[in-house]
Design a protein around this motif. Structure first.
Motif, mmCIF file in Angstrom:
data_model
loop_
_atom_site.group_PDB
_atom_site.id
_atom_site.type_symbol
_atom_site.label_atom_id
_atom_site.label_comp_id
_atom_site.label_asym_id
_atom_site.label_seq_id
_atom_site.Cartn_x
_atom_site.Cartn_y
_atom_site.Cartn_z
ATOM 1 N N THR A 254 45.905 -19.187 -67.164
ATOM 2 C CA THR A 254 45.574 -18.827 -65.609
ATOM 3 C C THR A 254 46.398 -20.165 -64.957
ATOM 4 O O THR A 254 46.005 -21.244 -65.401
ATOM 5 C CB THR A 254 44.157 -18.766 -65.264
ATOM 6 N N ALA A 255 47.080 -20.018 -63.696
ATOM 7 C CA ALA A 255 47.789 -21.106 -62.764
ATOM 8 C C ALA A 255 46.977 -21.216 -61.803
ATOM 9 O O ALA A 255 47.053 -22.335 -61.231
ATOM 10 C CB ALA A 255 49.202 -20.599 -62.977
ATOM 11 N N LEU A 256 46.497 -20.333 -61.256
ATOM 12 C CA LEU A 256 45.979 -20.359 -59.877
ATOM 13 C C LEU A 256 44.738 -19.418 -59.810
ATOM 14 O O LEU A 256 44.884 -18.248 -60.185
ATOM 15 C CB LEU A 256 46.933 -20.263 -58.746
ATOM 16 N N ILE A 257 43.624 -19.891 -59.103
ATOM 17 C CA ILE A 257 42.340 -19.209 -58.780
ATOM 18 C C ILE A 257 42.239 -19.327 -57.207
ATOM 19 O O ILE A 257 41.906 -20.605 -56.839
ATOM 20 C CB ILE A 257 41.275 -19.596 -59.618
ATOM 21 N N GLY A 258 42.160 -18.468 -56.521
ATOM 22 C CA GLY A 258 42.180 -18.677 -55.061
ATOM 23 C C GLY A 258 41.200 -17.914 -54.440
ATOM 24 O O GLY A 258 40.981 -16.593 -54.548
ATOM 25 N N GLN A 259 40.800 -18.135 -53.100
ATOM 26 C CA GLN A 259 39.826 -17.584 -52.417
ATOM 27 C C GLN A 259 40.425 -17.699 -50.809
ATOM 28 O O GLN A 259 40.814 -18.886 -50.357
ATOM 29 C CB GLN A 259 38.519 -18.403 -52.238
ATOM 30 N N ALA A 260 40.488 -16.530 -50.191
ATOM 31 C CA ALA A 260 41.062 -16.429 -48.849
ATOM 32 C C ALA A 260 39.949 -15.885 -47.981
ATOM 33 O O ALA A 260 39.018 -15.170 -48.252
ATOM 34 C CB ALA A 260 42.224 -15.520 -48.811
ATOM 35 N N LYS A 261 39.854 -16.724 -46.706
ATOM 36 C CA LYS A 261 38.987 -16.287 -45.844
ATOM 37 C C LYS A 261 39.684 -16.162 -44.306
ATOM 38 O O LYS A 261 40.419 -16.996 -44.040
ATOM 39 C CB LYS A 261 37.609 -17.370 -45.519
ATOM 40 N N ALA A 262 39.485 -15.268 -43.649
ATOM 41 C CA ALA A 262 40.028 -15.059 -42.456
ATOM 42 C C ALA A 262 39.133 -15.702 -41.479
ATOM 43 O O ALA A 262 38.677 -15.039 -40.390
ATOM 44 C CB ALA A 262 40.246 -13.263 -41.905
#
Length: 138
Positions: A65-73
């Motif tokens: 795994t290269a990236l684990i991301g969380q996005a919030k508006a």
């Protein structure tokens, strides 16, 4: 404080540097959203962005795994709780046989155009529509 605090004591999510994806130097393979099972909590965690390393097959049992991301508006800065959640997901991926040890943890949020998040006179937040930045903590 959770397990993430010790490894990231020098990084506050509030003070993390912002980058656009092309500024990071990251080399990502296939990317998408995912649901990661958490058997102990009897739940699943939604991951907004999960990317494997270049050359890895997305659903192979030992994919790096290269990236684990969380996005919030939101324009609100992300916090330690968000980082601890991503650390927990990293541990779950490792428990499931994946190789997330070198994965970058990324927290995404909207960035106000005026840089402060202050609403305009009509009450709207002026947002940059292109090239949303991401905060990287690894």
């Amino acid at each position: 404080m959770g397990p993430a605090a010790g490894r990231h004591a020098g990084h506050s999510a509030r003070g993390a540097r912002s980058f656009t994806i092309d500024e990071t130097g990251l080399s990502l393979g296939a990317a998408g959203t995912a649901q990661i099972a958490d058997p102990a909590a009897r739940t699943k965690h939604e991951v907004d962005l999960l990317a494997v390393a270049t050359g890895e097959r997305p659903q192979s049992p030992r994919a790096a795994t290269a990236l684990i991301g969380q996005a919030k508006a939101t324009v609100q800065p992300r916090g330690l709780k968000d980082l601890e959640r991503l650390e927990h997901i990293r541990a779950l991926l490792a428990d499931q046989g994946h190789r997330p040890d070198d994965a970058v943890l990324a927290l995404f949020r909207l960035k106000p155009r005026n840089g402060r998040g202050a609403p305009t006179q009509d009450g709207q937040l002026p947002l940059q529509p292109v090239r949303q930045p991401m905060s990287l903590i690894s």
